[in-house]
Structures are given as C-alpha cells and as structure tokens.
Design a protein around this motif. Structure first.
Motif, PDB file in Angstrom:
ATOM      1  N   LEU A   1      13.799  40.831  30.488  1.00  0.00           N
ATOM      2  CA  LEU A   1      15.466  41.116  30.079  1.00  0.00           C
ATOM      3  C   LEU A   1      16.065  40.932  30.525  1.00  0.00           C
ATOM      4  O   LEU A   1      17.319  41.023  30.603  1.00  0.00           O
ATOM      5  CB  LEU A   1      15.495  42.156  29.408  1.00  0.00           C
ATOM      6  N   TYR A   2      16.288  41.328  32.811  1.00  0.00           N
ATOM      7  CA  TYR A   2      17.411  40.868  33.317  1.00  0.00           C
ATOM      8  C   TYR A   2      18.276  39.846  33.016  1.00  0.00           C
ATOM      9  O   TYR A   2      19.006  39.563  32.966  1.00  0.00           O
ATOM     10  CB  TYR A   2      16.723  41.048  34.003  1.00  0.00           C
ATOM     11  N   TYR A   3      17.236  38.719  32.928  1.00  0.00           N
ATOM     12  CA  TYR A   3      17.688  37.418  33.063  1.00  0.00           C
ATOM     13  C   TYR A   3      18.550  37.126  31.431  1.00  0.00           C
ATOM     14  O   TYR A   3      18.930  35.876  31.541  1.00  0.00           O
ATOM     15  CB  TYR A   3      16.844  36.347  33.469  1.00  0.00           C
ATOM     16  N   LEU A   4      18.121  37.110  30.315  1.00  0.00           N
ATOM     17  CA  LEU A   4      18.384  37.254  29.388  1.00  0.00           C
ATOM     18  C   LEU A   4      19.846  37.772  29.027  1.00  0.00           C
ATOM     19  O   LEU A   4      20.862  37.436  29.007  1.00  0.00           O
ATOM     20  CB  LEU A   4      17.412  37.920  27.994  1.00  0.00           C
ATOM     21  N   GLN A   5      19.461  38.429  29.381  1.00  0.00           N
ATOM     22  CA  GLN A   5      21.253  39.691  29.629  1.00  0.00           C
ATOM     23  C   GLN A   5      21.890  38.795  30.806  1.00  0.00           C
ATOM     24  O   GLN A   5      23.066  38.916  29.887  1.00  0.00           O
ATOM     25  CB  GLN A   5      20.691  41.010  30.186  1.00  0.00           C
ATOM     26  N   ALA A   6      22.008  38.777  31.568  1.00  0.00           N
ATOM     27  CA  ALA A   6      22.224  38.051  32.752  1.00  0.00           C
ATOM     28  C   ALA A   6      22.967  36.686  32.115  1.00  0.00           C
ATOM     29  O   ALA A   6      23.742  35.934  32.256  1.00  0.00           O
ATOM     30  CB  ALA A   6      21.853  37.295  33.410  1.00  0.00           C
ATOM     31  N   TYR A   7      22.115  35.867  31.408  1.00  0.00           N
ATOM     32  CA  TYR A   7      22.285  34.900  30.343  1.00  0.00           C
ATOM     33  C   TYR A   7      23.330  34.598  29.966  1.00  0.00           C
ATOM     34  O   TYR A   7      24.031  33.650  29.109  1.00  0.00           O
ATOM     35  CB  TYR A   7      21.394  33.914  30.088  1.00  0.00           C
ATOM     36  N   PHE A   8      23.395  35.420  28.460  1.00  0.00           N
ATOM     37  CA  PHE A   8      24.343  36.516  27.308  1.00  0.00           C
ATOM     38  C   PHE A   8      25.463  36.025  28.097  1.00  0.00           C
ATOM     39  O   PHE A   8      26.534  35.987  27.341  1.00  0.00           O
ATOM     40  CB  PHE A   8      23.577  36.995  26.446  1.00  0.00           C
ATOM     41  N   LEU A   9      25.380  37.027  28.778  1.00  0.00           N
ATOM     42  CA  LEU A   9      26.919  37.693  29.495  1.00  0.00           C
ATOM     43  C   LEU A   9      27.753  36.155  30.014  1.00  0.00           C
ATOM     44  O   LEU A   9      28.811  36.046  29.991  1.00  0.00           O
ATOM     45  CB  LEU A   9      26.315  38.551  30.332  1.00  0.00           C
TER      46      LEU A   9
END
Length: 191
Positions: A53-61
C-alpha cells in the motif's frame, strides 16, 4: 460525500456492482490486493500488504500526481503502516490473510458496514496496481522483512527514527517528501 456516491452507484448499477473512483477508500484497495493474491493461491501477510500500500500510494503520487487512496500512512517501528488496514488485519499476525473483510465508515455520525463484494476499482488502476504488487510479491514474498529494511533506509523514515524508537505515535508520511524521494524513478524496490 463518498458514501452518497456509493449509494448512487449501487442504485444505478447491475448486480450490486459499484465502480469506484480515485482516490479510493484504503480498505477497498487493501481488499482488492488481499482478494487478488488469495484467488491466485498466494495469500499475503499484513506486513507485505502494508508495504504494498505504501509503495502504491507513492507510485500514484509520483506518476499521476494524485493519491490512490484516502487515509494516512504513518511511520511505525516496522516502517510504513496504514493504521486502518493494520487494525482490520492485525488478528492474522504473521499468518496469511485469506479473504477480504467488511469495514465500517462514519456516515453522518452512524457507523455503516461496507461489504467488499462488488466494489470495483477502475480497470486502468487495477492494471497499474497489479503490475506493481506482482513485482513486489515476486521479489519480497519470501522475505517481506526486507521491505521493512528498505523503508528504514529511506530519509523520510530516518528523519523520525529516534522519535519512532522512543514510542512517539501518529507520525505521518508527508506526500511531498514521498514525491521528492521517489520522483527520479530510480528508487522503487521492485527494480
């Protein structure tokens, strides 16, 4: 507002299918990930889910300049944690999560239970999510604690290391610090 949209979508949709819009509720993304790996016969742990979830959020940001999901990611002793997701899946401990869960939302002062069935992320988002979580799974499912180590090396976590280790809670990741760190595209752990 989210709940009103959900109600309208469910009223006009077939077979109780709801097409959600970004930013999603964090539990919708978490349930999507849990179901995907469980259906493939590779259920994941809470630890791996939280790092995904952390890396997904970072990727989309970084790539879409928009959050994938609502919620807050906090800096904990084991790295980034979304507290709501952690609380819903913590009873699994280090065991694999076998299925999605219903979750509660505040609907004008009343708690409402949301059934995860039929809540659909946008197809193009699913494709991006799948690509990232598959890479993370392939590389780290045997040793998800390696992701903890990686996040502990990132300056965002290191900045607050002493506070975290001294028991300070509710230290949130700042979206801007995440964007600045990952913006060059060379720091993704799946590369």
């Amino acid at each position: 507002m989210d709940n009103e949209i959900d109600i309208l979508n469910s009223f006009f949709s077939d077979n109780n299918q709801i097409d959600l819009q970004r930013p999603y509720r964090v539990m919708d993304v978490a349930n999507y990930i849990v179901n995907r790996f469980s259906e493939q016969g590779h259920p994941i742990t809470n630890l791996l889910l939280l790092k995904m979830l952390y890396y997904l959020q970072a990727y989309f940001l970084v790539n879409d300049n928009e959050r994938l999901f609502t919620g807050e990611i906090q800096k904990w002793g084991y790295g980034p944690v979304e507290p709501i997701v952690y609380s819903y899946f913590k009873d699994n401990g280090a065991s694999p999560i076998m299925h999605s869960v219903q979750y509660a939302i505040n609907n004008n002062g009343k708690l409402e239970m949301i059934n995860p069935e039929g809540r659909n992320l946008q197809r193009n988002d699913q494709l991006q999510i799948d690509r990232i979580i598959d890479r993370l799974y392939d590389r780290f499912h045997v040793n998800p604690f390696r992701l903890v180590e990686i996040t502990h090396e990132e300056p965002m976590w290191l900045r607050d290391r002493d506070r975290i280790e001294n028991g300070v809670h509710n230290i949130e990741y700042n979206n801007q610090e995440i964007i600045e760190y990952f913006n060059n595209g060379e720091r993704w752990p799946w590369q």
